[in-house]
Design a protein around this motif. Structure first.
Motif, PDB file in Angstrom:
ATOM      1  N   GLU A   1       0.930  -1.167   0.120  1.00  0.00           N
ATOM      2  CA  GLU A   1      -0.088  -0.075  -0.044  1.00  0.00           C
ATOM      3  C   GLU A   1       0.760   1.250   0.017  1.00  0.00           C
ATOM      4  OE1 GLU A   1      -2.670  -0.311   3.274  1.00  0.00           O
ATOM      5  OE2 GLU A   1      -3.892  -1.586   2.353  1.00  0.00           O
ATOM      6  N   ARG A   2       1.681   1.201   0.914  1.00  0.00           N
ATOM      7  CA  ARG A   2       3.061   2.451   0.927  1.00  0.00           C
ATOM      8  C   ARG A   2       3.577   2.570  -0.559  1.00  0.00           C
ATOM      9  NH1 ARG A   2       4.214   0.501   5.981  1.00  0.00           N
ATOM     10  NH2 ARG A   2       6.069  -0.682   5.133  1.00  0.00           N
ATOM     11  N   VAL A   3       3.969   1.569  -1.054  1.00  0.00           N
ATOM     12  CA  VAL A   3       4.231   1.538  -2.486  1.00  0.00           C
ATOM     13  C   VAL A   3       3.416   2.188  -3.555  1.00  0.00           C
ATOM     14  CG1 VAL A   3       5.189   0.375  -4.822  1.00  0.00           C
ATOM     15  CG2 VAL A   3       6.346   0.094  -2.457  1.00  0.00           C
ATOM     16  N   GLN A   4       2.136   1.832  -3.307  1.00  0.00           N
ATOM     17  CA  GLN A   4       1.175   2.358  -4.339  1.00  0.00           C
ATOM     18  C   GLN A   4       0.802   3.907  -4.132  1.00  0.00           C
ATOM     19  OE1 GLN A   4      -2.397  -0.354  -4.988  1.00  0.00           O
ATOM     20  NE2 GLN A   4      -3.616   1.241  -3.760  1.00  0.00           N
ATOM     21  N   LYS A   5       0.881   4.434  -2.860  1.00  0.00           N
ATOM     22  CA  LYS A   5       0.738   5.591  -2.541  1.00  0.00           C
ATOM     23  C   LYS A   5       1.885   6.698  -2.769  1.00  0.00           C
ATOM     24  CE  LYS A   5      -2.868   4.828   0.739  1.00  0.00           C
ATOM     25  NZ  LYS A   5      -3.168   4.960   2.244  1.00  0.00           N
ATOM     26  N   SER A   6       2.949   5.938  -2.676  1.00  0.00           N
ATOM     27  CA  SER A   6       4.322   6.536  -2.953  1.00  0.00           C
ATOM     28  C   SER A   6       4.703   7.459  -4.230  1.00  0.00           C
ATOM     29  CB  SER A   6       5.341   5.857  -2.219  1.00  0.00           C
ATOM     30  OG  SER A   6       5.721   4.697  -3.224  1.00  0.00           O
ATOM     31  N   LEU A   7       3.986   8.642  -4.627  1.00  0.00           N
ATOM     32  CA  LEU A   7       4.317   9.049  -5.906  1.00  0.00           C
ATOM     33  C   LEU A   7       5.210  10.279  -5.684  1.00  0.00           C
ATOM     34  CD1 LEU A   7       3.295   9.451  -8.909  1.00  0.00           C
ATOM     35  CD2 LEU A   7       1.738  10.656  -8.154  1.00  0.00           C
ATOM     36  N   GLU A   8       6.117  10.446  -6.577  1.00  0.00           N
ATOM     37  CA  GLU A   8       7.218  11.574  -6.728  1.00  0.00           C
ATOM     38  C   GLU A   8       6.998  12.102  -8.034  1.00  0.00           C
ATOM     39  OE1 GLU A   8      11.083  10.754  -5.162  1.00  0.00           O
ATOM     40  OE2 GLU A   8      10.295   9.903  -3.414  1.00  0.00           O
ATOM     41  N   VAL A   9       6.803  13.302  -8.143  1.00  0.00           N
ATOM     42  CA  VAL A   9       6.515  14.220  -9.369  1.00  0.00           C
ATOM     43  C   VAL A   9       7.585  15.321  -9.147  1.00  0.00           C
ATOM     44  CG1 VAL A   9       5.450  15.352 -10.974  1.00  0.00           C
ATOM     45  CG2 VAL A   9       4.165  13.458  -9.741  1.00  0.00           C
ATOM     46  N   SER A  10       8.299  15.460 -10.294  1.00  0.00           N
ATOM     47  CA  SER A  10       9.495  16.644 -10.398  1.00  0.00           C
ATOM     48  C   SER A  10       9.404  17.337 -11.929  1.00  0.00           C
ATOM     49  CB  SER A  10      10.794  16.219  -9.871  1.00  0.00           C
ATOM     50  OG  SER A  10      11.187  15.007 -10.717  1.00  0.00           O
ATOM     51  N   GLU A  11       9.547  18.434 -11.814  1.00  0.00           N
ATOM     52  CA  GLU A  11       9.591  18.980 -13.279  1.00  0.00           C
ATOM     53  C   GLU A  11      11.102  19.436 -13.266  1.00  0.00           C
ATOM     54  OE1 GLU A  11       7.327  22.541 -12.879  1.00  0.00           O
ATOM     55  OE2 GLU A  11       5.570  21.332 -13.372  1.00  0.00           O
ATOM     56  N   ILE A  12      11.719  18.931 -14.563  1.00  0.00           N
ATOM     57  CA  ILE A  12      13.490  19.049 -14.783  1.00  0.00           C
ATOM     58  C   ILE A  12      13.560  19.695 -16.090  1.00  0.00           C
ATOM     59  CG2 ILE A  12      13.981  17.128 -13.172  1.00  0.00           C
ATOM     60  CD1 ILE A  12      13.749  15.200 -15.204  1.00  0.00           C
ATOM     61  N   TYR A  13      14.635  20.048 -16.354  1.00  0.00           N
ATOM     62  CA  TYR A  13      14.797  20.889 -17.589  1.00  0.00           C
ATOM     63  C   TYR A  13      16.219  20.398 -18.191  1.00  0.00           C
ATOM     64  CZ  TYR A  13      11.199  23.494 -15.305  1.00  0.00           C
ATOM     65  OH  TYR A  13      10.154  24.044 -14.762  1.00  0.00           O
ATOM     66  N   LYS A  14      16.210  20.521 -19.340  1.00  0.00           N
ATOM     67  CA  LYS A  14      17.375  20.197 -20.215  1.00  0.00           C
ATOM     68  C   LYS A  14      17.907  21.490 -21.003  1.00  0.00           C
ATOM     69  CE  LYS A  14      19.393  16.588 -23.424  1.00  0.00           C
ATOM     70  NZ  LYS A  14      19.083  15.758 -24.482  1.00  0.00           N
ATOM     71  N   PRO A  15      19.283  21.517 -20.875  1.00  0.00           N
ATOM     72  CA  PRO A  15      19.823  22.641 -21.746  1.00  0.00           C
ATOM     73  C   PRO A  15      19.406  22.559 -23.403  1.00  0.00           C
ATOM     74  CG  PRO A  15      21.311  21.818 -20.228  1.00  0.00           C
ATOM     75  CD  PRO A  15      20.222  20.829 -20.166  1.00  0.00           C
ATOM     76  N   SER A  16      19.243  23.904 -23.965  1.00  0.00           N
ATOM     77  CA  SER A  16      18.878  23.765 -25.230  1.00  0.00           C
ATOM     78  C   SER A  16      19.904  24.795 -25.944  1.00  0.00           C
ATOM     79  CB  SER A  16      17.498  24.702 -25.431  1.00  0.00           C
ATOM     80  OG  SER A  16      17.600  26.209 -25.035  1.00  0.00           O
ATOM     81  N   VAL A  17      19.916  24.723 -27.329  1.00  0.00           N
ATOM     82  CA  VAL A  17      21.018  25.448 -28.007  1.00  0.00           C
ATOM     83  C   VAL A  17      21.000  26.979 -27.376  1.00  0.00           C
ATOM     84  CG1 VAL A  17      20.917  24.067 -29.948  1.00  0.00           C
ATOM     85  CG2 VAL A  17      19.093  26.102 -29.803  1.00  0.00           C
ATOM     86  N   HIS A  18      19.976  27.440 -27.091  1.00  0.00           N
ATOM     87  CA  HIS A  18      19.901  28.835 -26.597  1.00  0.00           C
ATOM     88  C   HIS A  18      20.778  29.059 -25.374  1.00  0.00           C
ATOM     89  CE1 HIS A  18      16.606  29.731 -29.290  1.00  0.00           C
ATOM     90  NE2 HIS A  18      15.741  28.653 -28.557  1.00  0.00           N
ATOM     91  N   VAL A  19      20.853  28.117 -24.455  1.00  0.00           N
ATOM     92  CA  VAL A  19      21.646  28.363 -23.068  1.00  0.00           C
ATOM     93  C   VAL A  19      22.764  27.615 -22.790  1.00  0.00           C
ATOM     94  CG1 VAL A  19      19.307  29.017 -21.999  1.00  0.00           C
ATOM     95  CG2 VAL A  19      20.198  26.360 -21.925  1.00  0.00           C
ATOM     96  N   ASN A  20      22.924  26.591 -23.956  1.00  0.00           N
ATOM     97  CA  ASN A  20      24.110  25.841 -23.925  1.00  0.00           C
ATOM     98  C   ASN A  20      25.507  26.847 -23.526  1.00  0.00           C
ATOM     99  OD1 ASN A  20      23.186  23.206 -24.172  1.00  0.00           O
ATOM    100  ND2 ASN A  20      23.279  23.095 -26.165  1.00  0.00           N
TER     101      ASN A  20
END
Length: 231
Positions: free
Chosen positions: A24-43
């Motif tokens: 039950e703990r595994v079922q409820k354990s949800l982690e959500v994170s927003e992450i970002y990858k460098p693009s040609v603009h910011v490289n």
């Protein structure tokens, strides 16, 4: 005649409750994170401070990179410490291609706007982890949608879609909701889209939303509800 079978003790303890609670703990354990990858603009900014351009960064990590560049190049305005002067590299990273043709490029930016503007020039990704399963996908995380509408005979039906993004199995969820809502459920392909939807007889928007939060740990901000039966 001399053979005697060995006696084995029978385990009378029954199934372990620890295993159930663990599942039950595994079922409820949800982690959500927003992450970002460098693009040609910011490289060029990442390269200048010696940071990798192939890995994914959290928002705070990405902001730290651009402020490292500002410090390295001494771009904080002496007369106003809350303002950053834009050199050619940083100006291109933040605004190249985003400014309308014929418009003047800015020469400075407020510190409070720098991090968010920089992150906005990166490629958005999201990471979802449930138990031992983790997926990383390109783009922003789309919310689960719950909608109630009327069908023939003026009967209400509630549709739930987008659960795959949160590592939820539609068939398992439909079976659970059938018991939870004491109503018939079906699973169908989304018309014209990739994925499936769970259909539950009746207007049970609140019940479904509460179940997703309490049973599966889905944050409320990732649940969209729409009741088409209300005028």
């Amino acid at each position: 005649m001399s053979y005697k079978p060995e006696k084995k003790e029978v385990d009378k303890t029954g199934p372990s409750t620890n295993n159930v609670s663990s599942e039950e703990r595994v079922q409820k354990s949800l982690e959500v994170s927003e992450i970002y990858k460098p693009s040609v603009h910011v490289n060029p900014i990442f390269a200048s401070v010696g940071a990798e351009t192939s890995r994914l960064y959290t928002a705070s990590e990405a902001s730290e990179i651009v402020f490292q560049y500002v410090e390295k190049e001494n771009l904080v305005k002496p007369s106003n410490k809350s303002t950053v002067t834009l050199d050619a590299t940083l100006c291109d990273a933040l605004f190249k291609g985003a400014i309308k043709k014929g418009s003047t490029y800015p020469t400075e930016i407020h510190k409070k706007d720098l991090g968010q503007t920089f992150i906005g020039r990166m490629q958005a990704h999201h990471c979802v982890t449930r138990g031992n399963d983790t997926v990383v996908r390109k783009g922003a995380l789309k919310p689960i949608q719950i909608m109630t509408e009327r069908r023939q005979g003026n009967k209400k039906v509630t549709k739930l879609s987008g659960m795959e993004s949160f590592l939820l199995d539609s068939e398992t969820l439909a079976s659970e909701l059938q018991k939870k809502c004491a109503s018939s459920t079906t699973v169908a392909e989304l018309p014209g889209k990739k994925g499936e939807e769970v259909l539950v007889q009746g207007g049970v928007i609140d019940d479904l939303a509460r179940y997703l939060v309490e049973q599966y740990g889905v944050p409320k901000r990732y649940i969209e509800v729409l009741d088409k039966t209300k005028r």
